[in-house]
Design a protein around this motif. Structure first.
Motif, PDB file in Angstrom:
ATOM      1  N   TYR A  85      80.422  22.263  20.643  1.00  0.00           N
ATOM      2  CA  TYR A  85      80.718  22.163  19.271  1.00  0.00           C
ATOM      3  C   TYR A  85      80.097  20.651  18.644  1.00  0.00           C
ATOM      4  O   TYR A  85      79.726  20.712  17.494  1.00  0.00           O
ATOM      5  N   MET A  86      80.457  19.712  19.612  1.00  0.00           N
ATOM      6  CA  MET A  86      79.921  18.189  19.250  1.00  0.00           C
ATOM      7  C   MET A  86      78.282  18.185  19.082  1.00  0.00           C
ATOM      8  O   MET A  86      77.787  17.802  18.038  1.00  0.00           O
ATOM      9  N   ASN A  87      77.673  18.782  19.857  1.00  0.00           N
ATOM     10  CA  ASN A  87      76.202  19.007  19.884  1.00  0.00           C
ATOM     11  C   ASN A  87      75.679  19.739  18.586  1.00  0.00           C
ATOM     12  O   ASN A  87      74.775  19.306  17.918  1.00  0.00           O
ATOM     13  N   ALA A  88      76.350  20.923  18.233  1.00  0.00           N
ATOM     14  CA  ALA A  88      76.245  21.586  17.090  1.00  0.00           C
ATOM     15  C   ALA A  88      76.460  20.729  15.643  1.00  0.00           C
ATOM     16  O   ALA A  88      75.462  20.676  14.865  1.00  0.00           O
ATOM     17  N   LEU A  89      77.562  20.051  15.858  1.00  0.00           N
ATOM     18  CA  LEU A  89      77.844  19.152  14.594  1.00  0.00           C
ATOM     19  C   LEU A  89      76.588  17.772  14.478  1.00  0.00           C
ATOM     20  O   LEU A  89      76.300  17.532  13.345  1.00  0.00           O
ATOM     21  N   ARG A  90      76.379  17.440  15.613  1.00  0.00           N
ATOM     22  CA  ARG A  90      75.136  16.193  15.665  1.00  0.00           C
ATOM     23  C   ARG A  90      73.837  16.690  15.043  1.00  0.00           C
ATOM     24  O   ARG A  90      73.215  16.321  14.215  1.00  0.00           O
ATOM     25  N   GLY A  91      73.618  18.116  15.574  1.00  0.00           N
ATOM     26  CA  GLY A  91      72.487  18.676  14.982  1.00  0.00           C
ATOM     27  C   GLY A  91      72.560  18.932  13.726  1.00  0.00           C
ATOM     28  O   GLY A  91      71.571  18.787  12.957  1.00  0.00           O
ATOM     29  N   LYS A  92      73.338  19.230  13.111  1.00  0.00           N
ATOM     30  CA  LYS A  92      73.728  19.627  11.617  1.00  0.00           C
ATOM     31  C   LYS A  92      73.601  17.896  10.931  1.00  0.00           C
ATOM     32  O   LYS A  92      73.060  18.017   9.812  1.00  0.00           O
ATOM     33  N   ALA A  93      73.992  17.101  11.467  1.00  0.00           N
ATOM     34  CA  ALA A  93      73.952  15.575  11.006  1.00  0.00           C
ATOM     35  C   ALA A  93      72.371  15.274  10.972  1.00  0.00           C
ATOM     36  O   ALA A  93      71.998  14.472  10.248  1.00  0.00           O
ATOM     37  N   LEU A  94      71.867  15.666  12.047  1.00  0.00           N
ATOM     38  CA  LEU A  94      70.150  15.289  12.013  1.00  0.00           C
ATOM     39  C   LEU A  94      69.269  16.473  11.219  1.00  0.00           C
ATOM     40  O   LEU A  94      68.017  16.230  11.481  1.00  0.00           O
ATOM     41  N   GLY A  95      69.970  17.133  10.511  1.00  0.00           N
ATOM     42  CA  GLY A  95      69.350  17.808   9.693  1.00  0.00           C
ATOM     43  C   GLY A  95      68.797  19.515  10.405  1.00  0.00           C
ATOM     44  O   GLY A  95      68.326  20.205   9.795  1.00  0.00           O
ATOM     45  N   TYR A  96      69.379  19.633  11.576  1.00  0.00           N
ATOM     46  CA  TYR A  96      68.905  21.124  12.090  1.00  0.00           C
ATOM     47  C   TYR A  96      69.907  22.215  11.398  1.00  0.00           C
ATOM     48  O   TYR A  96      70.985  21.757  11.306  1.00  0.00           O
ATOM     49  N   VAL A  97      69.461  23.302  11.352  1.00  0.00           N
ATOM     50  CA  VAL A  97      70.176  24.487  10.931  1.00  0.00           C
ATOM     51  C   VAL A  97      70.909  25.011  12.157  1.00  0.00           C
ATOM     52  O   VAL A  97      70.384  25.438  13.305  1.00  0.00           O
ATOM     53  N   ASP A  98      72.413  25.394  12.066  1.00  0.00           N
ATOM     54  CA  ASP A  98      72.850  25.954  13.106  1.00  0.00           C
ATOM     55  C   ASP A  98      73.349  27.263  12.635  1.00  0.00           C
ATOM     56  O   ASP A  98      74.165  27.586  12.011  1.00  0.00           O
ATOM     57  N   VAL A  99      72.724  28.357  13.100  1.00  0.00           N
ATOM     58  CA  VAL A  99      72.922  29.705  12.727  1.00  0.00           C
ATOM     59  C   VAL A  99      73.838  30.421  13.568  1.00  0.00           C
ATOM     60  O   VAL A  99      74.654  31.187  13.172  1.00  0.00           O
TER      61      VAL A  99
END
Length: 146
Positions: free
Chosen positions: A58-72
């Motif tokens: 979950y932390m990596n998913a949220l970090r990816g969201k912060a960097l602009g990655y889409v979490d589908v």
């Protein structure tokens, strides 16, 4: 020349044999008990390690969201939760012996401004129950600003 033969031909008595068997049984039981405790502790460590993996997921998913990655896949957002924990999807894992453990994850996202950048403090809390006891693992990170 005649062979030398010991004159004492008694051997071990029944009492001595029984005494040796009792000592062997006591030592064997102690070793089995130590093995059982070690296996339980090993399984408990595996369950805890999986909780750490769930929080990292979950932390990596949220970090990816912060960097602009889409979490589908997880569909979790980085919106500020105002100090309250928000539930995330429960993750279940099966361990040796068929035991299943459910990990309930929650997130808390708080705003943090440093200069002109807006950052967020992300806290992931994972709770699980194992052998009738409740356990918690908490991971905190700062998600980069926009």
């Amino acid at each position: 020349m005649e062979p030398i033969v010991p004159r004492n031909k008694k051997g071990y008595s029944l009492i001595e044999v029984l005494f040796a068997i009792v000592i062997l049984a006591i030592v064997s039981l102690a070793i089995m008990q130590i093995s059982i405790v070690a296996m339980r502790q090993n399984l408990q460590n595996s369950v805890r390690d999986e909780a750490v993996r769930v929080s990292e997921l979950y932390m990596n998913a949220l970090r990816g969201k912060a960097l602009g990655y889409v979490d589908v896949t997880n569909k979790i957002d980085l919106a500020t939760t105002g100090g309250a924990f928000v539930s995330l999807p429960t993750v279940s894992r099966t361990f040796r012996g068929g035991g299943q453990v459910a990990y309930q994850a929650r997130k808390n996202v708080a705003s943090m401004s440093v200069g002109a950048k807006e950052s967020r403090i992300v806290t992931i809390e994972v709770e699980w129950q194992y052998r009738g006891q409740n356990f918690t693992h908490t991971a905190t990170s700062i998600a980069g600003g926009e």
